[in-house]
Design a protein around this motif. Sequence first.
Motif, PDB file in Angstrom:
ATOM      1  N   THR A 162       2.788 -46.820  64.270  1.00  0.00           N
ATOM      2  CA  THR A 162       1.665 -45.875  64.179  1.00  0.00           C
ATOM      3  C   THR A 162       1.290 -45.649  62.719  1.00  0.00           C
ATOM      4  O   THR A 162       2.154 -45.450  61.869  1.00  0.00           O
ATOM      5  CB  THR A 162       2.041 -44.538  64.826  1.00  0.00           C
TER       6      THR A 162
ATOM      7  N   LEU B 169      -3.669 -47.350  62.869  1.00  0.00           N
ATOM      8  CA  LEU B 169      -3.481 -47.700  64.276  1.00  0.00           C
ATOM      9  C   LEU B 169      -2.679 -46.642  65.018  1.00  0.00           C
ATOM     10  O   LEU B 169      -1.786 -45.992  64.456  1.00  0.00           O
ATOM     11  CB  LEU B 169      -2.816 -49.066  64.384  1.00  0.00           C
TER      12      LEU B 169
ATOM     13  N   VAL C 236       1.191 -51.112  69.268  1.00  0.00           N
ATOM     14  CA  VAL C 236       1.422 -50.075  68.267  1.00  0.00           C
ATOM     15  C   VAL C 236       2.520 -49.156  68.788  1.00  0.00           C
ATOM     16  O   VAL C 236       2.362 -48.525  69.833  1.00  0.00           O
ATOM     17  CB  VAL C 236       0.146 -49.279  67.976  1.00  0.00           C
TER      18      VAL C 236
END
Length: 120
Positions: free
Chosen positions: A12, A84, A118
């Motif tokens: 992340t 992301l 992710v």
Amino acid sequence: QLQASGGGLVQTGGCLRLSCAASGLTFSNYAMGWFRQAPGKVREFLAAISGGSRTTVYAEFVKGRFTISRDNAKDTVYLQMNSLKPEDTALYYCAAGPYNSRPSGTYNYWGQGTQVTVSS
């Protein structure tokens, strides 16, 4: 033929740059788009760019995070993805068509997809 690459596993807040190399078509004559599809969900539009890079279109939820670009000398389109999130996890597709538009039905050619995951 469209060949997407650059996917992978990222944490992340991380970033990835996807590439899509075209062959067998006059690349600069086509608008290029990026889409994604997560398991159990419909394919969704992300971004598109006109043949000469003059205009771009983005889905609202990626504005400010994703950037589409192309290099007609290399017959390649890119999607730079920053910040992301786990919800960005999906199979990412590139597509070629006559218009840089949102509907997937306007695109004639599709790549095979590259997986982006992710982790939280």
